[in-house]
Design a protein around this motif. Sequence first.
Motif, PDB file in Angstrom:
ATOM      1  N   UNK A  62       2.458  55.931  95.300  1.00 22.60           N
ATOM      2  CA  UNK A  62       3.909  55.759  95.352  1.00 22.60           C
ATOM      3  C   UNK A  62       4.233  54.415  95.989  1.00 22.60           C
ATOM      4  N   UNK A  63       5.080  53.655  95.320  1.00 22.80           N
ATOM      5  CA  UNK A  63       5.621  52.422  95.883  1.00 22.80           C
ATOM      6  C   UNK A  63       7.053  52.720  96.298  1.00 22.80           C
ATOM      7  N   UNK A  64       7.313  52.698  97.606  1.00 22.00           N
ATOM      8  CA  UNK A  64       8.647  52.974  98.129  1.00 22.00           C
ATOM      9  C   UNK A  64       9.391  51.656  98.334  1.00 22.00           C
ATOM     10  N   UNK A  65      10.591  51.575  97.776  1.00 22.93           N
ATOM     11  CA  UNK A  65      11.439  50.411  97.962  1.00 22.93           C
ATOM     12  C   UNK A  65      12.495  50.745  99.015  1.00 22.93           C
ATOM     13  N   UNK A  66      12.504  49.970 100.090  1.00 25.37           N
ATOM     14  CA  UNK A  66      13.486  50.205 101.130  1.00 25.37           C
ATOM     15  C   UNK A  66      14.860  49.668 100.709  1.00 25.37           C
ATOM     16  N   UNK A  67      15.877  50.048 101.454  1.00 22.27           N
ATOM     17  CA  UNK A  67      17.264  49.707 101.148  1.00 22.27           C
ATOM     18  C   UNK A  67      17.439  48.204 100.916  1.00 22.27           C
ATOM     19  N   UNK A  68      18.220  47.847  99.872  1.00 19.36           N
ATOM     20  CA  UNK A  68      18.565  46.447  99.672  1.00 19.36           C
ATOM     21  C   UNK A  68      18.442  46.006  98.238  1.00 19.36           C
ATOM     22  N   UNK A  69      18.701  44.701  98.033  1.00 19.85           N
ATOM     23  CA  UNK A  69      18.645  44.082  96.715  1.00 19.85           C
ATOM     24  C   UNK A  69      17.330  43.344  96.533  1.00 19.85           C
ATOM     25  N   UNK A  70      16.766  43.502  95.338  1.00 21.16           N
ATOM     26  CA  UNK A  70      15.541  42.798  94.976  1.00 21.16           C
ATOM     27  C   UNK A  70      15.872  41.874  93.814  1.00 21.16           C
ATOM     28  N   UNK A  71      15.882  40.570  94.071  1.00 23.34           N
ATOM     29  CA  UNK A  71      16.240  39.581  93.066  1.00 23.34           C
ATOM     30  C   UNK A  71      14.988  39.233  92.259  1.00 23.34           C
ATOM     31  N   UNK A  72      14.988  39.611  90.989  1.00 26.92           N
ATOM     32  CA  UNK A  72      13.834  39.373  90.130  1.00 26.92           C
ATOM     33  C   UNK A  72      13.946  38.001  89.473  1.00 26.92           C
ATOM     34  N   UNK A  73      12.880  37.236  89.506  1.00 26.42           N
ATOM     35  CA  UNK A  73      12.849  35.948  88.815  1.00 26.42           C
ATOM     36  C   UNK A  73      12.215  36.075  87.433  1.00 26.42           C
ATOM     37  N   UNK A  74      11.571  37.204  87.185  1.00 27.59           N
ATOM     38  CA  UNK A  74      11.021  37.522  85.867  1.00 27.59           C
ATOM     39  C   UNK A  74      10.922  39.040  85.780  1.00 27.59           C
ATOM     40  N   UNK A  75      10.836  39.589  84.570  1.00 29.57           N
ATOM     41  CA  UNK A  75      10.753  41.051  84.448  1.00 29.57           C
ATOM     42  C   UNK A  75       9.516  41.609  85.150  1.00 29.57           C
ATOM     43  N   UNK A  76       9.653  42.803  85.668  1.00 28.79           N
ATOM     44  CA  UNK A  76       8.538  43.538  86.264  1.00 28.79           C
ATOM     45  C   UNK A  76       7.812  44.242  85.108  1.00 28.79           C
ATOM     46  N   UNK A  77       6.575  43.852  84.834  1.00 22.68           N
ATOM     47  CA  UNK A  77       5.859  44.319  83.645  1.00 22.68           C
ATOM     48  C   UNK A  77       4.770  45.312  84.043  1.00 22.68           C
ATOM     49  N   UNK A  78       4.784  46.482  83.381  1.00 20.66           N
ATOM     50  CA  UNK A  78       3.739  47.484  83.559  1.00 20.66           C
ATOM     51  C   UNK A  78       2.875  47.523  82.311  1.00 20.66           C
ATOM     52  N   UNK A  79       1.559  47.516  82.490  1.00 14.97           N
ATOM     53  CA  UNK A  79       0.596  47.542  81.394  1.00 14.97           C
ATOM     54  C   UNK A  79      -0.332  48.742  81.585  1.00 14.97           C
ATOM     55  N   UNK A 255      38.016  33.174  98.114  1.00 12.08           N
ATOM     56  CA  UNK A 255      36.765  32.798  97.443  1.00 12.08           C
ATOM     57  C   UNK A 255      35.823  32.033  98.358  1.00 12.08           C
ATOM     58  N   UNK A 256      36.285  31.618  99.522  1.00 12.60           N
ATOM     59  CA  UNK A 256      35.390  30.923 100.448  1.00 12.60           C
ATOM     60  C   UNK A 256      34.353  31.871 101.050  1.00 12.60           C
ATOM     61  N   UNK A 257      34.650  33.162 101.031  1.00 13.61           N
ATOM     62  CA  UNK A 257      33.700  34.144 101.570  1.00 13.61           C
ATOM     63  C   UNK A 257      33.225  35.134 100.505  1.00 13.61           C
ATOM     64  N   UNK A 258      33.727  35.002  99.279  1.00 18.16           N
ATOM     65  CA  UNK A 258      33.364  35.937  98.213  1.00 18.16           C
ATOM     66  C   UNK A 258      31.913  35.732  97.785  1.00 18.16           C
ATOM     67  N   UNK A 259      31.276  36.819  97.359  1.00 18.76           N
ATOM     68  CA  UNK A 259      29.918  36.763  96.831  1.00 18.76           C
ATOM     69  C   UNK A 259      29.983  36.560  95.329  1.00 18.76           C
ATOM     70  N   UNK A 260      29.439  35.443  94.851  1.00 18.26           N
ATOM     71  CA  UNK A 260      29.378  35.155  93.420  1.00 18.26           C
ATOM     72  C   UNK A 260      27.939  35.285  92.954  1.00 18.26           C
ATOM     73  N   UNK A 261      27.744  35.990  91.832  1.00 15.73           N
ATOM     74  CA  UNK A 261      26.407  36.174  91.255  1.00 15.73           C
ATOM     75  C   UNK A 261      26.475  35.985  89.752  1.00 15.73           C
ATOM     76  N   UNK A 262      25.370  35.520  89.175  1.00 17.24           N
ATOM     77  CA  UNK A 262      25.307  35.363  87.729  1.00 17.24           C
ATOM     78  C   UNK A 262      23.932  35.791  87.228  1.00 17.24           C
ATOM     79  N   UNK A 263      23.853  36.646  86.197  1.00 20.58           N
ATOM     80  CA  UNK A 263      22.558  37.131  85.687  1.00 20.58           C
ATOM     81  C   UNK A 263      21.746  36.013  85.033  1.00 20.58           C
ATOM     82  N   UNK A 264      20.408  36.165  85.083  1.00 22.02           N
ATOM     83  CA  UNK A 264      19.499  35.174  84.505  1.00 22.02           C
ATOM     84  C   UNK A 264      18.427  35.799  83.608  1.00 22.02           C
ATOM     85  N   UNK A 265      18.282  37.114  83.608  1.00 17.70           N
ATOM     86  CA  UNK A 265      17.212  37.773  82.866  1.00 17.70           C
ATOM     87  C   UNK A 265      17.778  38.675  81.771  1.00 17.70           C
ATOM     88  N   UNK A 266      17.053  38.792  80.650  1.00 14.45           N
ATOM     89  CA  UNK A 266      17.417  39.744  79.597  1.00 14.45           C
ATOM     90  C   UNK A 266      16.899  41.137  79.929  1.00 14.45           C
TER      91      UNK A 266
END
Length: 345
Positions: A62-79, A255-266
């Motif tokens: 088991x891989x447990x992910x603790x609370x929070x955001x995980x920013x992926x730079x590429x897809x997580x691939x399972x083989x 907007x000086x304190x707003x969080x702006x995000x933009x997707x990068x992965x398909x």
Amino acid sequence: MAKFRFLMFLLCIAGQCSVLSAQISFFVSPDGKDTNDGSVRAPFRSIEKAKHEARKQHGTITIYLRQGKYFLTRPLVFTPEDGGEQKQLTVRSYPGEQATLTGGIPLKPDWQPHKGNIMKARVSIPCTMDMLLVNGVIRPMARYPDFDSTAVRLNGTSADATSPERIKKWKNPAGGYLHAMHSHDWGDFHFRIIEKEKTDKLKLEGGWQNNRPSGLHPHNRMVENIFEELDAPGEWYYDTKESILYYYPMPHEDITVALLETPQLKHLIEFRGSEQSPVRNITIQDIAFTQTIRTFMERYEPLLRSDWTIYRGGAIFLEGTENCVIKNCDLHHLGGNALFFSNYN
């Protein structure tokens, strides 16, 4: 000792001997380090690191992910290496906590006034920008007609969206989009604007999202990503050549304190196997998936005897799998398919 051996004999008869022979846990945290040992007290930082270590193990992992955001730079691939007859792998949020996998990146704009209520900022990092979220809410591209959350089609349509009079106002609409309903109003088409011709007509590419093209609806159409249509609160436009983001803030939005995000992965997660060599026995559980780029301009495939075509992909993509489970996950704010099961599963 005799009782213990008899119990193991029964478990092996049930085909569970290899699965139950070991139970191993790894922990991942946004505050962890990949130089840690992956224990609950010293978690890894990346899911990739935990997955790499899990490949070396057998049994129930088991891989447990603790609370929070995980920013992926590429897809997580399972083989097939990640799961199999000797292994049961689960990737999940730690109980009582929420892990989120995102294909987006945070922006830190230095805003300057542009014109009227519109602000502008140079984007310092190279990125694709076809979706913008402000404080977790998707904002509409500069568009005509303006965004209407109550509209049945395309969040608002208008017969004059592509009229010569309107096109004449656009200095350079290249990179904009035309979205329109089928002439009989039962499907939709999407086009990228290549250029504005001298006759104030648009040169377009696209329209392959439907398997029965028969013209565009004369009224139910809208355009977006055109600078001159940036005229309503919440709208934005990104000048790709100058790397400048223009934004019309919502009322009372700081907007000086707003969080702006933009997707990068398909895609965020991919299972890559085949019928001959499948990915086996992997469970993804209790995880939120968000922010993938829009895929309506990707090449689509016709479906057999169907009015529709498809993009072969999704936030979670599965191909060549056996006994793989997506359980109690939340998929939201995506630019394309949520889950896609391709070929053998």
